[in-house]
Design a protein around this motif. Structure first.
Motif, PDB file in Angstrom:
ATOM      1  N   GLY A  47      -9.908  11.894   8.563  1.00 47.35           N
ATOM      2  CA  GLY A  47      -9.051  11.426   9.654  1.00 47.35           C
ATOM      3  C   GLY A  47      -9.539  10.128  10.261  1.00 47.35           C
ATOM      4  O   GLY A  47      -8.914   9.590  11.167  1.00 47.35           O
ATOM      5  N   LYS A  48     -10.642   9.576   9.745  1.00 50.38           N
ATOM      6  CA  LYS A  48     -11.187   8.309  10.245  1.00 50.38           C
ATOM      7  C   LYS A  48     -10.388   7.139   9.675  1.00 50.38           C
ATOM      8  O   LYS A  48      -9.755   7.257   8.624  1.00 50.38           O
ATOM      9  CB  LYS A  48     -12.653   8.143   9.818  1.00 50.38           C
ATOM     10  N   LEU A  49     -10.454   6.006  10.379  1.00 44.74           N
ATOM     11  CA  LEU A  49      -9.793   4.798   9.903  1.00 44.74           C
ATOM     12  C   LEU A  49     -10.735   4.025   8.987  1.00 44.74           C
ATOM     13  O   LEU A  49     -11.920   3.863   9.302  1.00 44.74           O
ATOM     14  CB  LEU A  49      -9.368   3.925  11.078  1.00 44.74           C
ATOM     15  N   TYR A  50     -10.191   3.543   7.867  1.00 39.96           N
ATOM     16  CA  TYR A  50     -10.958   2.763   6.896  1.00 39.96           C
ATOM     17  C   TYR A  50     -10.195   1.475   6.596  1.00 39.96           C
ATOM     18  O   TYR A  50      -8.993   1.522   6.329  1.00 39.96           O
ATOM     19  CB  TYR A  50     -11.146   3.548   5.591  1.00 39.96           C
ATOM     20  N   THR A  51     -10.914   0.364   6.628  1.00 32.36           N
ATOM     21  CA  THR A  51     -10.293  -0.947   6.385  1.00 32.36           C
ATOM     22  C   THR A  51     -10.913  -1.586   5.149  1.00 32.36           C
ATOM     23  O   THR A  51     -12.135  -1.570   4.973  1.00 32.36           O
ATOM     24  CB  THR A  51     -10.489  -1.863   7.610  1.00 32.36           C
ATOM     25  N   VAL A  52     -10.046  -2.160   4.298  1.00 27.92           N
ATOM     26  CA  VAL A  52     -10.492  -2.865   3.098  1.00 27.92           C
ATOM     27  C   VAL A  52      -9.747  -4.194   2.985  1.00 27.92           C
ATOM     28  O   VAL A  52      -8.585  -4.287   3.357  1.00 27.92           O
ATOM     29  CB  VAL A  52     -10.273  -2.042   1.812  1.00 27.92           C
ATOM     30  N   PRO A  53     -10.427  -5.224   2.477  1.00 22.88           N
ATOM     31  CA  PRO A  53      -9.736  -6.485   2.177  1.00 22.88           C
ATOM     32  C   PRO A  53      -9.088  -6.383   0.799  1.00 22.88           C
ATOM     33  O   PRO A  53      -9.677  -5.837  -0.134  1.00 22.88           O
ATOM     34  CB  PRO A  53     -10.875  -7.509   2.175  1.00 22.88           C
ATOM     35  N   LEU A  54      -7.868  -6.890   0.692  1.00 22.05           N
ATOM     36  CA  LEU A  54      -7.146  -6.852  -0.588  1.00 22.05           C
ATOM     37  C   LEU A  54      -6.363  -8.138  -0.792  1.00 22.05           C
ATOM     38  O   LEU A  54      -5.771  -8.667   0.147  1.00 22.05           O
ATOM     39  CB  LEU A  54      -6.150  -5.688  -0.610  1.00 22.05           C
ATOM     40  N   GLY A  55      -6.327  -8.612  -2.016  1.00 21.93           N
ATOM     41  CA  GLY A  55      -5.404  -9.668  -2.372  1.00 21.93           C
ATOM     42  C   GLY A  55      -4.006  -9.076  -2.385  1.00 21.93           C
ATOM     43  O   GLY A  55      -3.834  -7.858  -2.541  1.00 21.93           O
ATOM     44  N   TYR A  56      -3.018  -9.924  -2.205  1.00 27.53           N
ATOM     45  CA  TYR A  56      -1.647  -9.408  -2.173  1.00 27.53           C
ATOM     46  C   TYR A  56      -0.670 -10.404  -2.757  1.00 27.53           C
ATOM     47  O   TYR A  56      -0.961 -11.579  -2.942  1.00 27.53           O
ATOM     48  CB  TYR A  56      -1.236  -9.034  -0.739  1.00 27.53           C
ATOM     49  N   GLN A  57       0.518  -9.882  -3.035  1.00 28.15           N
ATOM     50  CA  GLN A  57       1.677 -10.668  -3.442  1.00 28.15           C
ATOM     51  C   GLN A  57       2.768 -10.399  -2.415  1.00 28.15           C
ATOM     52  O   GLN A  57       2.692  -9.424  -1.677  1.00 28.15           O
ATOM     53  CB  GLN A  57       2.180 -10.218  -4.808  1.00 28.15           C
TER      54      GLN A  57
END
Length: 147
Positions: A47-57
């Motif tokens: 239930g914790k928040l997790y943040t990741v960097p991602l490339g996107y289109q």
């Protein structure tokens, strides 16, 4: 990054996230010049928040992300809870994640491979990553939730 253990990946991601937030979405190094967003998911077990960097289109107003190879925790988290937070271009908003299938995902896989091949001139890692994107990799559309 294949030789990294999970703590190294987490440390690397945290540095990217910090730089992203400090510089209005701009980062140097490996991601310099690439479209980058931060995706925050809710842990399916914790239930914790997790943040990741991602490339996107982009696809109209949708943002498209894919993990490259494998199925990372963020993917399983958004499968369990598709309501996510996105930070991109100096703004943050809630979005709904939708996993694309078949013909829906084919053009995004092709574009991801092309983008990584273009980046290969800057880094051998880009070329390796492009070669490792399998056809069965998940492709996820993020659509802003109306306020």
């Amino acid at each position: 990054m294949s030789d990294f253990d999970m703590s190294q990946v987490k440390d690397w991601n945290n540095k990217i996230i910090e730089e992203f937030r400090a510089n209005g979405g701009k980062v140097g190094g490996f991601y310099e010049g690439a479209p980058l967003l931060l995706l925050t998911t809710t842990g399916r077990k914790s239930g914790k928040l997790y943040t990741v960097p991602l490339g996107y289109q982009t696809d109209g107003e949708r943002l498209i992300v894919l993990p490259g190879s494998g199925r990372p925790d963020w993917y399983y988290n958004l499968k369990a809870n598709p309501r996510v937070k996105v930070e991109v271009n100096g703004e943050a908003f809630e979005a709904l994640a939708q996993i694309l299938d078949g013909e829906q995902k084919a053009p995004f896989l092709k574009k991801a491979r092309e983008m990584l091949q273009e980046g290969a001139a800057r880094s051998e890692e880009y070329a390796e990553m492009a070669a490792q994107i399998p056809d069965d990799v998940p492709v996820v559309a993020l659509e802003r939730i109306s306020k």
